[in-house]
Design a protein around this motif. Structure first.
Motif, mmCIF file in Angstrom:
data_model
loop_
_atom_site.group_PDB
_atom_site.id
_atom_site.type_symbol
_atom_site.label_atom_id
_atom_site.label_comp_id
_atom_site.label_asym_id
_atom_site.label_seq_id
_atom_site.Cartn_x
_atom_site.Cartn_y
_atom_site.Cartn_z
ATOM 1 N N ARG A 137 53.905 26.586 34.415
ATOM 2 C CA ARG A 137 52.674 25.796 34.487
ATOM 3 C C ARG A 137 52.158 25.799 35.920
ATOM 4 O O ARG A 137 52.947 25.726 36.863
ATOM 5 C CB ARG A 137 52.922 24.353 34.058
ATOM 6 C CG ARG A 137 53.320 24.198 32.614
ATOM 7 C CD ARG A 137 53.661 22.744 32.306
ATOM 8 N NE ARG A 137 53.960 22.580 30.908
ATOM 9 C CZ ARG A 137 53.074 22.149 30.006
ATOM 10 N NH1 ARG A 137 51.857 21.844 30.378
ATOM 11 N NH2 ARG A 137 53.424 22.041 28.746
ATOM 12 N N ASN A 150 49.537 23.535 38.133
ATOM 13 C CA ASN A 150 48.774 22.284 38.143
ATOM 14 C C ASN A 150 48.730 21.652 36.753
ATOM 15 O O ASN A 150 47.715 21.112 36.324
ATOM 16 C CB ASN A 150 47.360 22.511 38.676
ATOM 17 C CG ASN A 150 47.378 23.026 40.101
ATOM 18 O OD1 ASN A 150 48.242 22.661 40.888
ATOM 19 N ND2 ASN A 150 46.437 23.885 40.428
ATOM 20 N N GLY A 151 49.830 21.748 36.006
ATOM 21 C CA GLY A 151 49.939 21.113 34.702
ATOM 22 C C GLY A 151 49.461 21.938 33.526
ATOM 23 O O GLY A 151 49.619 21.530 32.378
ATOM 24 N N ASP A 152 48.868 23.104 33.758
ATOM 25 C CA ASP A 152 48.358 23.945 32.677
ATOM 26 C C ASP A 152 49.297 25.118 32.425
ATOM 27 O O ASP A 152 49.737 25.782 33.368
ATOM 28 C CB ASP A 152 46.974 24.501 33.016
ATOM 29 C CG ASP A 152 45.940 23.400 33.218
ATOM 30 O OD1 ASP A 152 46.068 22.357 32.538
ATOM 31 O OD2 ASP A 152 45.025 23.579 34.040
ATOM 32 N N THR A 209 55.318 24.678 38.036
ATOM 33 C CA THR A 209 56.511 24.199 37.362
ATOM 34 C C THR A 209 57.083 25.344 36.549
ATOM 35 O O THR A 209 56.375 25.927 35.728
ATOM 36 C CB THR A 209 56.190 23.011 36.429
ATOM 37 O OG1 THR A 209 55.541 22.004 37.187
ATOM 38 C CG2 THR A 209 57.454 22.447 35.819
ATOM 39 N N GLN A 224 60.112 22.648 40.434
ATOM 40 C CA GLN A 224 58.766 22.302 40.870
ATOM 41 C C GLN A 224 58.546 22.895 42.249
ATOM 42 O O GLN A 224 59.310 22.632 43.173
ATOM 43 C CB GLN A 224 58.586 20.790 40.886
ATOM 44 C CG GLN A 224 58.721 20.187 39.500
ATOM 45 C CD GLN A 224 58.699 18.679 39.516
ATOM 46 O OE1 GLN A 224 58.641 18.058 40.577
ATOM 47 N NE2 GLN A 224 58.754 18.080 38.346
#
Length: 131
Positions: free
Chosen positions: A29, A31-33, A48, A57
Motif C-alpha cells: 500500500r 498512502n493507504g491505497d 506498507t 511501514q
C-alpha cells in the motif's frame, strides 16, 4: 521509480519478480491505497508492505538509481515499523513449536522416528516373544 523496483532496490525482496508478485497480491500500500507494481513512488510517500506476517511501514526519503548496498539502504527509506509487530511474530513462532500436548492424539512422523530410534532390534525380538 516503480514500486516493485523500489522495493527490490531497497532490499526488501531478493528479486524484482518477488516484489511484483507481492504487489499483484495486494500486500503493498502507498498512502493507504493498494497499488499495482507499476505505481510510481515519490519522496515522502508512506509505504506498507506485508511480508512474513509483518506489516513493514516505510517512508521514502529518496529514489535510488539502482539496487543499493545494505549499508546504504537507510539513505533511501526510513523504517517506522512498530516493535509490537515483531513481538507478535515471535509469539506466533512459539505457538507453532508446541501445537499439541505430549501424549495426546496420534503420533506424528517425527514422534514415530524418535520411538524407532529409541527401540533397538533386541527390543522388538523380546516384545514378540521370540528368542
Amino acid at each position: 521509480m516503480r514500486i516493485d523496483k523500489y522495493l527490490w532496490c531497497t532490499r526488501y525482496f531478493k528479486t524484482r519478480n518477488l516484489a511484483t508478485t507481492v504487489c499483484k497480491k495486494g500486500h503493498v500500500r502507498i498512502n493507504g491505497d493498494v497499488v499495482k507494481p507499476s505505481r510510481e513512488v515519490y519522496p515522502m510517500d508512506k509505504i506498507t508492505v506485508r511480508k512474513n506476517q509483518i506489516d513493514y511501514q516505510l517512508t521514502v526519503l529518496d529514489i535510488p538509481e539502482s539496487r543499493v548496498g545494505a549499508k546504504l539502504v537507510e539513505l533511501y527509506r526510513k523504517d517506522t515499523t512498530p516493535k509490537e509487530a515483531f513481538e507478535h511474530n515471535e509469539l506466533l513462532q512459539f505457538a507453532k513449536d508446541h501445537y499439541r500436548k505430549k501424549g495426546t492424539g496420534r503420533p506424528t512422523k517425527k514422534d514415530r522416528r524418535d520411538i524407532d530410534e529409541y527401540l533397538t532390534d533386541e527390543d522388538f525380538k523380546t516384545a514378540d516373544g521370540a528368542d
